[in-house]
Motif scaffolding. Structure first.
Motif, PDB file in Angstrom:
ATOM      1  N   ARG A 218     -85.766 -56.627 -32.119  1.00 32.19           N
ATOM      2  CA  ARG A 218     -85.122 -55.589 -31.310  1.00 32.19           C
ATOM      3  C   ARG A 218     -83.613 -55.535 -31.528  1.00 32.19           C
ATOM      4  N   LEU A 219     -83.020 -56.651 -31.898  1.00 33.38           N
ATOM      5  CA  LEU A 219     -81.574 -56.665 -32.132  1.00 33.38           C
ATOM      6  C   LEU A 219     -81.288 -56.064 -33.499  1.00 33.38           C
ATOM      7  N   VAL A 220     -80.296 -55.185 -33.541  1.00 36.18           N
ATOM      8  CA  VAL A 220     -79.860 -54.589 -34.798  1.00 36.18           C
ATOM      9  C   VAL A 220     -78.353 -54.819 -34.904  1.00 36.18           C
ATOM     10  N   PHE A 221     -77.956 -55.577 -35.901  1.00 31.19           N
ATOM     11  CA  PHE A 221     -76.549 -55.899 -36.126  1.00 31.19           C
ATOM     12  C   PHE A 221     -75.980 -54.857 -37.076  1.00 31.19           C
ATOM     13  N   ARG A 222     -74.854 -54.241 -36.670  1.00 29.80           N
ATOM     14  CA  ARG A 222     -74.302 -53.117 -37.427  1.00 29.80           C
ATOM     15  C   ARG A 222     -72.834 -53.329 -37.743  1.00 29.80           C
ATOM     16  N   GLY A 223     -72.436 -52.829 -38.902  1.00 28.72           N
ATOM     17  CA  GLY A 223     -71.024 -52.798 -39.265  1.00 28.72           C
ATOM     18  C   GLY A 223     -70.541 -54.077 -39.913  1.00 28.72           C
ATOM     19  N   GLN A 224     -69.466 -53.934 -40.657  1.00 27.28           N
ATOM     20  CA  GLN A 224     -68.915 -55.029 -41.447  1.00 27.28           C
ATOM     21  C   GLN A 224     -68.521 -56.239 -40.594  1.00 27.28           C
ATOM     22  N   ASP A 225     -67.858 -56.016 -39.468  1.00 24.48           N
ATOM     23  CA  ASP A 225     -67.377 -57.141 -38.665  1.00 24.48           C
ATOM     24  C   ASP A 225     -68.536 -57.961 -38.103  1.00 24.48           C
ATOM     25  N   ASP A 226     -69.519 -57.290 -37.502  1.00 23.10           N
ATOM     26  CA  ASP A 226     -70.651 -58.005 -36.912  1.00 23.10           C
ATOM     27  C   ASP A 226     -71.513 -58.660 -37.987  1.00 23.10           C
ATOM     28  N   LEU A 227     -71.693 -57.973 -39.107  1.00 27.42           N
ATOM     29  CA  LEU A 227     -72.512 -58.555 -40.173  1.00 27.42           C
ATOM     30  C   LEU A 227     -71.831 -59.756 -40.815  1.00 27.42           C
ATOM     31  N   ARG A 228     -70.512 -59.755 -40.888  1.00 26.93           N
ATOM     32  CA  ARG A 228     -69.802 -60.929 -41.427  1.00 26.93           C
ATOM     33  C   ARG A 228     -70.109 -62.158 -40.575  1.00 26.93           C
ATOM     34  N   ILE A 229     -70.054 -62.002 -39.264  1.00 25.84           N
ATOM     35  CA  ILE A 229     -70.350 -63.122 -38.363  1.00 25.84           C
ATOM     36  C   ILE A 229     -71.798 -63.569 -38.537  1.00 25.84           C
ATOM     37  N   LEU A 230     -72.723 -62.615 -38.485  1.00 30.97           N
ATOM     38  CA  LEU A 230     -74.142 -62.946 -38.574  1.00 30.97           C
ATOM     39  C   LEU A 230     -74.499 -63.566 -39.925  1.00 30.97           C
ATOM     40  N   LEU A 231     -74.092 -62.929 -41.013  1.00 28.54           N
ATOM     41  CA  LEU A 231     -74.450 -63.442 -42.333  1.00 28.54           C
ATOM     42  C   LEU A 231     -73.814 -64.792 -42.614  1.00 28.54           C
ATOM     43  N   SER A 232     -72.588 -65.001 -42.145  1.00 24.67           N
ATOM     44  CA  SER A 232     -71.945 -66.315 -42.294  1.00 24.67           C
ATOM     45  C   SER A 232     -72.753 -67.389 -41.581  1.00 24.67           C
ATOM     46  N   ALA A 233     -73.171 -67.084 -40.356  1.00 23.83           N
ATOM     47  CA  ALA A 233     -73.949 -68.058 -39.579  1.00 23.83           C
ATOM     48  C   ALA A 233     -75.327 -68.277 -40.184  1.00 23.83           C
ATOM     49  N   ALA A 234     -76.003 -67.206 -40.566  1.00 20.28           N
ATOM     50  CA  ALA A 234     -77.374 -67.332 -41.079  1.00 20.28           C
ATOM     51  C   ALA A 234     -77.408 -68.049 -42.421  1.00 20.28           C
ATOM     52  N   TYR A 235     -76.662 -67.530 -43.387  1.00 19.03           N
ATOM     53  CA  TYR A 235     -76.704 -68.159 -44.711  1.00 19.03           C
ATOM     54  C   TYR A 235     -75.995 -69.506 -44.714  1.00 19.03           C
ATOM     55  N   GLY A 236     -75.064 -69.717 -43.778  1.00 19.90           N
ATOM     56  CA  GLY A 236     -74.426 -71.023 -43.634  1.00 19.90           C
ATOM     57  C   GLY A 236     -75.342 -72.083 -43.045  1.00 19.90           C
ATOM     58  N   SER A 237     -76.450 -71.657 -42.443  1.00 20.87           N
ATOM     59  CA  SER A 237     -77.421 -72.596 -41.864  1.00 20.87           C
ATOM     60  C   SER A 237     -78.465 -73.054 -42.875  1.00 20.87           C
ATOM     61  N   LEU A 238     -78.546 -72.347 -43.993  1.00 11.72           N
ATOM     62  CA  LEU A 238     -79.571 -72.650 -44.997  1.00 11.72           C
ATOM     63  C   LEU A 238     -79.000 -73.518 -46.101  1.00 11.72           C
ATOM     64  N   ALA A 239     -79.865 -74.275 -46.745  1.00  8.81           N
ATOM     65  CA  ALA A 239     -79.487 -75.065 -47.922  1.00  8.81           C
ATOM     66  C   ALA A 239     -80.434 -74.716 -49.059  1.00  8.81           C
ATOM     67  N   ASN A 240     -79.969 -74.940 -50.260  1.00  6.98           N
ATOM     68  CA  ASN A 240     -80.804 -74.772 -51.460  1.00  6.98           C
ATOM     69  C   ASN A 240     -81.401 -73.373 -51.585  1.00  6.98           C
ATOM     70  N   LEU A 241     -80.668 -72.356 -51.146  1.00  8.43           N
ATOM     71  CA  LEU A 241     -81.170 -70.986 -51.237  1.00  8.43           C
ATOM     72  C   LEU A 241     -81.256 -70.562 -52.696  1.00  8.43           C
ATOM     73  N   ARG A 242     -82.416 -70.066 -53.079  1.00  4.27           N
ATOM     74  CA  ARG A 242     -82.631 -69.534 -54.422  1.00  4.27           C
ATOM     75  C   ARG A 242     -83.484 -68.282 -54.329  1.00  4.27           C
ATOM     76  N   TRP A 243     -82.958 -67.168 -54.843  1.00  3.05           N
ATOM     77  CA  TRP A 243     -83.728 -65.933 -54.925  1.00  3.05           C
ATOM     78  C   TRP A 243     -84.638 -66.068 -56.123  1.00  3.05           C
ATOM     79  N   THR A 244     -85.922 -65.888 -55.909  1.00  3.06           N
ATOM     80  CA  THR A 244     -86.893 -66.134 -56.973  1.00  3.06           C
ATOM     81  C   THR A 244     -87.375 -64.869 -57.653  1.00  3.06           C
ATOM     82  N   ASP A 245     -87.387 -63.748 -56.932  1.00  7.01           N
ATOM     83  CA  ASP A 245     -87.892 -62.496 -57.491  1.00  7.01           C
ATOM     84  C   ASP A 245     -87.178 -61.315 -56.865  1.00  7.01           C
TER      85      ASP A 245
END
Length: 137
Positions: free
Chosen positions: A38-65
Motif C-alpha cells: 500500500r505504501l508508494v514512495f515517490r520522488g527523488q528525495d524519498d527514494l534516496r532515503i528508501l533505496l539507501s536503507a534497502a540496498y544498504g541492508s543487503l549484502a552480496n547483491l548480484r543481478w543474475t538476469d
C-alpha cells in the motif's frame, strides 16, 4: 542519461553507489512497497532515503538476469541479509527518456523479507514525513 539506465542501476546497486542509482531515476519515479503493498514512495528525495536503507541492508547483491528490452524490464537478483538468502524479481517501468519511472519489487522468501522490514523500520521511522507521503494514494 546513458542509453541504458537499467544497466547503470544494476551496477550502482551492486556497488552501493546511491548517486549513480539516483541518476537512473525519472523525476517522478515511484516504488511500490513489497512489504505493505500500500505504501508508494515517490520522488527523488524519498527514494534516496528508501533505496539507501534497502540496498544498504543487503549484502552480496548480484543481478543474475534481465528480461525484456522495451519500456518494461524485469531484473532477477540474489542477495543475503543476515544469515538468510533473499531473491528479488524487480519489475521496472521506464519513462520515455529511458530512465526508471516505477519499481515494483517482489522479494522472497518470507523470513529474509521480514528481516529486511525489521531493519528498514527504524531507518524509515527517522523520516516520518516520508512515511506519511508514502501512505497517500
Amino acid at each position: 542519461m546513458s542509453s541504458d539506465a537499467v544497466t547503470q542501476f544494476r551496477k550502482a546497486t551492486e556497488a552501493g553507489d546511491i548517486d549513480t542509482m539516483m541518476s537512473t531515476l525519472a523525476p517522478d519515479a515511484e516504488l511500490i512497497s513489497p512489504v505493505s503493498g500500500r505504501l508508494v514512495f515517490r520522488g527523488q528525495d524519498d527514494l534516496r532515503i528508501l533505496l539507501s536503507a534497502a540496498y544498504g541492508s543487503l549484502a552480496n547483491l548480484r543481478w543474475t538476469d534481465e528480461i525484456g528490452t522495451g519500456p518494461r524490464r524485469v531484473l532477477l537478483a540474489a542477495a543475503t541479509i543476515g544469515p538468510f538468502h533473499l531473491t528479488e524479481a524487480l519489475v521496472l517501468d521506464l519513462a520515455d527518456d529511458g530512465r526508471i519511472r516505477r519499481f515494483t519489487p517482489h522479494l522472497r522468501p518470507w523470513l529474509p523479507l521480514t528481516l529486511l522490514a525489521i531493519k528498514l523500520g527504524p531507518r524509515l521511522a527517522r523520516h516520518p514525513a516520508l512515511l506519511r507521503r508514502a501512505g497517500r494514494h
